[in-house]
Every structure is written in C-alpha cells, then in structure tokens.
Design a protein around this motif. Sequence first.
Motif, PDB file in Angstrom:
ATOM      1  N   LEU A  49      -2.831   2.599 -16.708  1.00  0.00           N
ATOM      2  CA  LEU A  49      -1.985   3.396 -15.824  1.00  0.00           C
ATOM      3  C   LEU A  49      -2.186   3.010 -14.358  1.00  0.00           C
ATOM      4  N   VAL A  50      -3.418   2.701 -13.988  1.00  0.00           N
ATOM      5  CA  VAL A  50      -3.677   2.206 -12.633  1.00  0.00           C
ATOM      6  C   VAL A  50      -2.932   0.902 -12.399  1.00  0.00           C
ATOM      7  N   GLY A  51      -2.949   0.034 -13.405  1.00  0.00           N
ATOM      8  CA  GLY A  51      -2.295  -1.269 -13.275  1.00  0.00           C
ATOM      9  C   GLY A  51      -0.806  -1.179 -13.032  1.00  0.00           C
ATOM     10  N   ASP A  52      -0.154  -0.148 -13.587  1.00  0.00           N
ATOM     11  CA  ASP A  52       1.280   0.019 -13.328  1.00  0.00           C
ATOM     12  C   ASP A  52       1.563   0.114 -11.837  1.00  0.00           C
ATOM     13  N   ASN A  53       0.642   0.714 -11.104  1.00  0.00           N
ATOM     14  CA  ASN A  53       0.843   0.895  -9.663  1.00  0.00           C
ATOM     15  C   ASN A  53       0.473  -0.350  -8.867  1.00  0.00           C
ATOM     16  N   VAL A  54      -0.697  -0.913  -9.119  1.00  0.00           N
ATOM     17  CA  VAL A  54      -1.146  -2.043  -8.297  1.00  0.00           C
ATOM     18  C   VAL A  54      -0.416  -3.327  -8.652  1.00  0.00           C
ATOM     19  N   GLY A  55       0.165  -3.392  -9.851  1.00  0.00           N
ATOM     20  CA  GLY A  55       0.910  -4.586 -10.233  1.00  0.00           C
ATOM     21  C   GLY A  55       2.403  -4.435 -10.014  1.00  0.00           C
ATOM     22  N   ASP A  56       3.009  -3.479 -10.732  1.00  0.00           N
ATOM     23  CA  ASP A  56       4.469  -3.337 -10.697  1.00  0.00           C
ATOM     24  C   ASP A  56       4.977  -2.804  -9.365  1.00  0.00           C
ATOM     25  N   THR A  57       4.189  -1.989  -8.671  1.00  0.00           N
ATOM     26  CA  THR A  57       4.662  -1.410  -7.408  1.00  0.00           C
ATOM     27  C   THR A  57       4.201  -2.227  -6.205  1.00  0.00           C
ATOM     28  N   ALA A  58       2.898  -2.350  -6.018  1.00  0.00           N
ATOM     29  CA  ALA A  58       2.383  -3.042  -4.824  1.00  0.00           C
ATOM     30  C   ALA A  58       2.836  -4.494  -4.785  1.00  0.00           C
ATOM     31  N   GLY A  59       2.705  -5.199  -5.913  1.00  0.00           N
ATOM     32  CA  GLY A  59       3.105  -6.605  -5.936  1.00  0.00           C
ATOM     33  C   GLY A  59       4.581  -6.795  -5.684  1.00  0.00           C
ATOM     34  N   SER A  60       5.420  -5.958  -6.318  1.00  0.00           N
ATOM     35  CA  SER A  60       6.868  -6.078  -6.133  1.00  0.00           C
ATOM     36  C   SER A  60       7.288  -5.750  -4.710  1.00  0.00           C
ATOM     37  N   GLY A  97      10.504   2.315 -12.281  1.00  0.00           N
ATOM     38  CA  GLY A  97       9.885   2.017 -13.566  1.00  0.00           C
ATOM     39  C   GLY A  97       8.434   2.439 -13.680  1.00  0.00           C
ATOM     40  N   PRO A  98       7.543   1.960 -12.793  1.00  0.00           N
ATOM     41  CA  PRO A  98       6.136   2.341 -12.926  1.00  0.00           C
ATOM     42  C   PRO A  98       5.881   3.827 -12.728  1.00  0.00           C
ATOM     43  N   ILE A  99       6.702   4.504 -11.934  1.00  0.00           N
ATOM     44  CA  ILE A  99       6.534   5.954 -11.763  1.00  0.00           C
ATOM     45  C   ILE A  99       6.817   6.664 -13.084  1.00  0.00           C
ATOM     46  N   ALA A 100       7.921   6.278 -13.737  1.00  0.00           N
ATOM     47  CA  ALA A 100       8.259   6.887 -15.023  1.00  0.00           C
ATOM     48  C   ALA A 100       7.212   6.565 -16.078  1.00  0.00           C
ATOM     49  N   ASP A 101       6.710   5.330 -16.060  1.00  0.00           N
ATOM     50  CA  ASP A 101       5.678   4.919 -17.015  1.00  0.00           C
ATOM     51  C   ASP A 101       4.412   5.747 -16.814  1.00  0.00           C
ATOM     52  N   ASN A 102       3.992   5.911 -15.563  1.00  0.00           N
ATOM     53  CA  ASN A 102       2.820   6.735 -15.264  1.00  0.00           C
ATOM     54  C   ASN A 102       3.020   8.181 -15.709  1.00  0.00           C
ATOM     55  N   TYR A 140       0.831  -1.210   0.000  1.00  0.00           N
ATOM     56  CA  TYR A 140       0.000   0.000   0.000  1.00  0.00           C
ATOM     57  C   TYR A 140       0.867   1.262   0.000  1.00  0.00           C
ATOM     58  N   ILE A 141       1.911   1.256   0.806  1.00  0.00           N
ATOM     59  CA  ILE A 141       2.801   2.425   0.868  1.00  0.00           C
ATOM     60  C   ILE A 141       3.451   2.670  -0.491  1.00  0.00           C
ATOM     61  N   GLY A 142       3.821   1.566  -1.184  1.00  0.00           N
ATOM     62  CA  GLY A 142       4.409   1.724  -2.509  1.00  0.00           C
ATOM     63  C   GLY A 142       3.484   2.457  -3.459  1.00  0.00           C
ATOM     64  N   VAL A 143       2.208   2.082  -3.451  1.00  0.00           N
ATOM     65  CA  VAL A 143       1.228   2.739  -4.313  1.00  0.00           C
ATOM     66  C   VAL A 143       0.948   4.156  -3.828  1.00  0.00           C
ATOM     67  N   TRP A 144       0.875   4.345  -2.520  1.00  0.00           N
ATOM     68  CA  TRP A 144       0.570   5.665  -1.950  1.00  0.00           C
ATOM     69  C   TRP A 144       1.558   6.716  -2.436  1.00  0.00           C
ATOM     70  N   ILE A 145       2.838   6.384  -2.421  1.00  0.00           N
ATOM     71  CA  ILE A 145       3.838   7.369  -2.844  1.00  0.00           C
ATOM     72  C   ILE A 145       3.922   7.453  -4.362  1.00  0.00           C
ATOM     73  N   SER A 146       3.743   6.325  -5.052  1.00  0.00           N
ATOM     74  CA  SER A 146       3.870   6.314  -6.508  1.00  0.00           C
ATOM     75  C   SER A 146       2.839   7.215  -7.171  1.00  0.00           C
ATOM     76  N   VAL A 147       1.589   7.164  -6.704  1.00  0.00           N
ATOM     77  CA  VAL A 147       0.533   7.955  -7.344  1.00  0.00           C
ATOM     78  C   VAL A 147       0.631   9.434  -6.997  1.00  0.00           C
ATOM     79  N   ARG A 148       1.530   9.792  -6.115  1.00  0.00           N
ATOM     80  CA  ARG A 148       1.740  11.205  -5.793  1.00  0.00           C
ATOM     81  C   ARG A 148       3.016  11.755  -6.423  1.00  0.00           C
ATOM     82  N   VAL A 149       3.912  10.873  -6.799  1.00  0.00           N
ATOM     83  CA  VAL A 149       5.161  11.316  -7.430  1.00  0.00           C
ATOM     84  C   VAL A 149       4.984  11.441  -8.938  1.00  0.00           C
ATOM     85  N   ASN A 150       4.155  10.574  -9.536  1.00  0.00           N
ATOM     86  CA  ASN A 150       4.085  10.512 -11.003  1.00  0.00           C
ATOM     87  C   ASN A 150       3.792  11.864 -11.648  1.00  0.00           C
TER      88      ASN A 150
END
Length: 811
Positions: free
Chosen positions: A315-326, A539-544, A188-198
Amino acid sequence: MNHHHHSVLNNRMLKNLDEVSLTVADDGYEDEPLIRRDINVLTSTQLVQQTIAEFDRFVMILGVITIVCCAMSFLSLSGTGCFVLTFVLLICLGSFYLCSWLVKWILAFPDGTPQMRHVSDAIKEGAEGFLRIQYTTITIIACVTAVAISVIYLFRDTLPDDLNHFAMASTTGCAFLLGAFCSGFSGYIGVWISVRVNVRVAAAAARNSFNDALVLSFRGGAVSAILSASMCILGISFLYLLCNIIFVNIIGVPSRRIPMLLAGYGFGASFVALFMQLGGGIFTKAADIGADMCGKIEKDIPEDDPRNPAVIADLVGDNVGDTAGSMADVFESIAAEIIGTMILGGSLAEEAQIARPELYVFFPLIIHAFDLIVSTAGILTVRSRSDSEDALWSMKRGYLVSVVLAINAFAFSTRYMLHTESHPRAWLHFFGCGLIGLATAYLLILITQYYTDYNYAPVKKIAAASSTGHGTNIIAGIAVGMESTGPPVLVISISLLSSYTLGSTSGLPASTSGLFGVAVTTMGMLCTAVYILSMNNFGPIADNAGGIIEMGHQDASVRAITDRLDAVGNVTKAATKGYAVGGSALACFVLFQAFLDEIRSFLKDNSALQTVNLMRVEVMIGGLLGIMMIFVFTGWTIDAVGQTAQQVVWEVRRQFKQKPGIFDGTERPEYGTCVEIVTKAALREMIRPATFALACPVLVGLVFRIYGRYVNSPLLGVEVLSAFVLCGTLSGLVMAIFLDNSGGAWDNAKKLLEKNGAKGTDAHFAAVTGDTVGDPFKDTAGPALHVIITTMATTVLVLGPLYINTDMLSN
C-alpha cells in the motif's frame, strides 16, 4: 549517510508500523481495533486543522513568490510581454488558492473508523519515511551533479560570443537545482495529499456513497496535478525573469539567448524524475509481487489481507511509485516541452523578424496557463449520475469539457500570440497543429484503453489463454503488448508529419516554422495534462482505499465499491502512460531540434551542421549504442524489481513459518520489516540503471569528440550523439509502449477472471503469474523509459557544445 537514515527509519517509523495487529475469530474478524497504540495523539479534528494550516502556509509561500514574480515582470519587461507573463502568473496564483479550497473541501469529509485511520496512518508513515530517505540520497547526487555541470561550463572552450563562462556556469547550475527541487517537491505533494485522501474515500465507500468515493478520489488526485503544473510554470517564469534582469537589463545580452539559459531547469527536473520513478517503481512492484506470491498464490488469502506481512509495504508502494513517480514524470515532460518550444519560438521570431518576438517565446507558458483553467473546469464536473454508472464515463465527460474549452483557448492563444501582419494566416496553421495535438492525445488514450481494458478483445484473449496454463498466459500477454505498439507509432508518425507540414507551409521560414509546428502540436497534446494527470493519481488513491477497507474489517459490499474504482483506476493509469510516452516522444523531437539549434549558435558557420549522415559508420555506431542503452536499462530495471521481490518473498515466508499464529490472530505480522527491506533495496537498486542511463550520452559524446580529432572531423562527437539520442528515443518509445500495455493487459486479465468468479481456479493462478510478470513492465521499467527519453534530450541540450572541437573549426 545511508546507515544513519536507515536507523532513523527503524527507530521512528518501523516501530509504529509494527504496532499493526489483528484479531481473527473462527467466523471472521472481530470488531477490535486493527492497530493498538498506547500513545497520546491529537484528535481527528485537531489533525485536520493542523493539516489545513500546514497546507495554507505552503500556499502562502507560493503566493508570495508569485507576487514577487509579477513585480519582477513589471520591472524587467514592457508592453505585451509584461502583460502576458503577468497574466500567466495570476492564473498560477489562482490555481494555488483553488488547491487550498480543494484541500479544505476534502478534509471536511469523515475519515472513517479508528481501524481505518490507523491503517491510513501506517501507510502515511511508510510513504513519508521512504521519501525522506530517497530525497536525501537524490539531494546529494543532484548537488554533486550541479557542481559538475558548473565546472564543465567554467572550463569548456565553446560559448556564444555574448555570454561569459561564469554566467553560463552559475545560471545553468542554479537552474538545474531549481528544476530538481520543483520536480522532487511535485512528487512529495502528490504523496502528501494521496495519503490523506485514501482514508476518506474508504469512509465514503463504507457509507455506500459511490459518488463521494469517486469525487474524493478524483479531486484528491487533481490537487497535486494542479499544484505540479502551476509550480512548473512559476519556476520557469521566475528563472526567465531573473535571467532577463541580470543578463539583458544589466549585462546587455540579447533577449533571444534567455530561453537557452533555462535548459538546466529541464535537465534538473528530468534528473530527479528518473531517480524518483526508478526508486518508487522498484519499491511498489517488489512489495506488490512479494505480497501476491506469498499471499494469493501460496496461502490463497485475499489481496490486502492484514495477515500478509507485505501488505503495508504494498500500500505504501502505491503512493511512492504510482503517485510520486508519475508526478515527477509529467512535471519534467511539461518543463522540457515549454523550454524547448521557447527556444524554437525565439529562433523562429528572430529568423522571421517578428515585430513582437516575446509573444512567440511566451506562447508555451500561456498555453499551459490555460491548461490550468480548462482542466480545472473539467475536474469540477466529474461526478457519478447514479451508483450504477461506470466511473470511467464520469471522467470521460469531464475530459470532454476540458477538450472543448481547450480548443477555444488554443484558438484564442494562437490568434493573439502568433498572428503577424506579414503572414496573416500563419496562426491558422499553428492552430491546426494544436488540434492535431489534441487529437493525438485522445487517440493514444483510446488505443491504450483498447489494449488494456477488460471490456475489449486483447485482454479477453489473455484471460482465455490463462485457462490452458501459465505459459500460454505469458505468450498471449507478450503478443498483445507487441501488437499494441503499432497503432500508437502510426498515430505519432502521422502527427509529426502533418504538424511539420502545416508549420512549414505557414509562410514563415520553412525549416524553423515546421519544427515550431511540431512544438505547437506537443503543446496541444499537453494542454489538458492537468486533467490527465488527475486521472492517473485517481488510481493509487482508489487502490489504497480498497486496502484500508480490507484491513479495516469492512463488509464485502464496501470493498465492492472500491474494487469498481480500482478497476477503473487501472485503466486510467494505463491510459495516462500511453499519453505520457506520446508526449515525451514529441517533446524529445522538439528538444532534439533545440539541441541542434543550440549547436549552430555556438558555431561561426551556421551551415556547418545541417545534416547528420546516418550512413557514416561512426554515426551508425552511435545509433546502435542508443538502442543498446534502452535494452540494458530495461533489463537492469526489471532485474532490480525481481531481486528486491525475492527478498520480500523470503521474509514473508519466514514470518509465516516462524509465526504460525498470524493466521489465527495470536501473533502479529512484522509489517515494518518488509517496509525496511523494500526501502533499502529500492534505494540501492535504483543507482545502477539511473547512473548508466545518465552517463551513456556523456561518454559517447566525449569518446567520439576525441576520436574526431584523429579523423579530422570537428563535429563528429555531435553527430554521433545526435544518432545516439535519436535511435535511443525511438527505440525507447516503442519499448515503453510494449511494457506499459502488456503489463496493463496482464493486470486486467486477472481482474476479468476475478470479476467472472474464477478466483482460486487454475486459470486465476495463471493470470496472477501474468500480472506478476507485468508488474515491473508497466509500473517500473515502462514509466522509467518515459523519463529516460526526455532525460537524454535534456542532457545533450545542456552539455551538447562540450562535444565540439572548436579549435579545429577555427583552423
């Protein structure tokens, strides 16, 4: 339950997602807002202040827990052990507040135009909406599993003499839930920061600041990486101290039993990581495939084009897959490796009669605490020296800084923690094992880069094969993926053999010290895990950011900056996968040996299980079943992506047919409908493969325990289960490497053709097909196998003694 939460998703989130609109003039996009909302919202400054306050509260809670753990350390431990664990906890405390500083630094950057902010908001709402529903499902399953584990421990007939059923049941159940919570929260923390940095990366690119975009992407990924590792260490430390107070200080259980009580924590982390990796992987790749099939191939529109109804889901999937899962994946790998090494360290200290056994037990904690320090130093040095410099070189410089510091930290740790007067040179052997681990990690990263980066021959070969059609592209990609399994397997094999030899020649008891040497090698490999995970999250941040640029009507020159970062992000994600699967393989070997050590502790006669006879037909069947499980799991996972992607394709085609005005700006795509389809399907499809993988080792052990009664073999269930785990781990390792590298190579072959100006040609369409085939390989099935091979080991570690016919042994 599912219907209620899907209704929440529809009513709250999808309404906002479907407010996305666009206007297209004859000569391109007009400068109108991409999203129109007639609602009152906070100003950008107020939102930043609110976000910082929210994060600071979270850090304050973690800080309080850490200080409480320090107090517990002084109350329950003494001497060197108290000093070491307090030192580890203080490093965690410092890391939490470093993350707070990084978040403030990141949020101080501009967040772009209104169009950019609106697209970013839509991505954030979609990601958080999916996680809410996914976490609800996982929570219910995890609670049921925790109760089942506790019941099993309450009524099983095998326990060490100095522990009772209630103690084992309550401790293992609570440890499972704590590990599950921490693993889920790290995602969750991974997604929380990713969707605010992109959006801030996109804004930096819009200012033509390549360095700002690079540093923001990397440090944004680093926040969640640092937090994840710190929380993992804090969770294990807290659990150890709690068990030490209750069982050692109050009940009088020997301290050597404490690491065994932590196994539930690793199982909980693996359990949640499996569901998160599967659910997020299915979501991200189904959305990606659906968007590419209908957009790039059928309508020949650009990637992330706002006219594509599946673009927000992608674009949502980049976060819930590449970030949260990893995040959950690496969290569970670190947790499992720490616990396995603590068990082996305690066994070695007891067998060798070490004067201060707690140092061997706490050794993995100190190593990963230093990981936070050395990785942070490398992270803070990452920046571009010029706008023309490849971002990958900037990251390699930072990684070199981390590696050099890690070598020094490892030397200090082994000398201080593992030195014994009776064997004064033993620590040098273990230091050598740590160097082997560092070298293994570096070699696996280089090998993965060679097979997936478009600057090297394998990807160029796939790109060349695309010129003759779709079929030859697929053939070349599969060939490259299969070939790529050779070098990593050789590196891992040499690493295992050399580290076992170094450990067994240390002068300490040979069999146990050899295994501990392998454990130290695993820690050497993972001692820069925070830095590597930061590269993955980049990666997912840059992709977003690229998607936000495209949907925010920015110039092509701005998208060129994010495309450069995205191309590097593909390489770093692929390299991280090679690193992760190698770490999982070594960690599984450690956990497997800890499992055998645990079984022996439950037996009256420690010599009863010294070898597993692979020539015995039942044992061979167990190995065959382990291999079968890997292949069936992989097939079901890929099929889940395919089935979900078909639903997305049908929906996008429906919208293109029924809403022709999408292409001239007179009608609005229904982005939320695609998000809803993928959310429901991903949560539904993840259940079958996950349940199958979790149930297989349990059923195999139980069936052959029962069968063992009829053939008068009390340990048959354990032997068959050992073969199941060993063969499943080895086949899963090779399969994961094949899936990760072939998928990454297909992806970058497509990007190579696009870079060379071949977009829109037949060769490019063939490469898009290859990339489509590779998507579920590299981002769903492959990463899920990383978790599977660890989950198998943690499952048998927690439930292993259940498969012993103890009454037959006593007779």
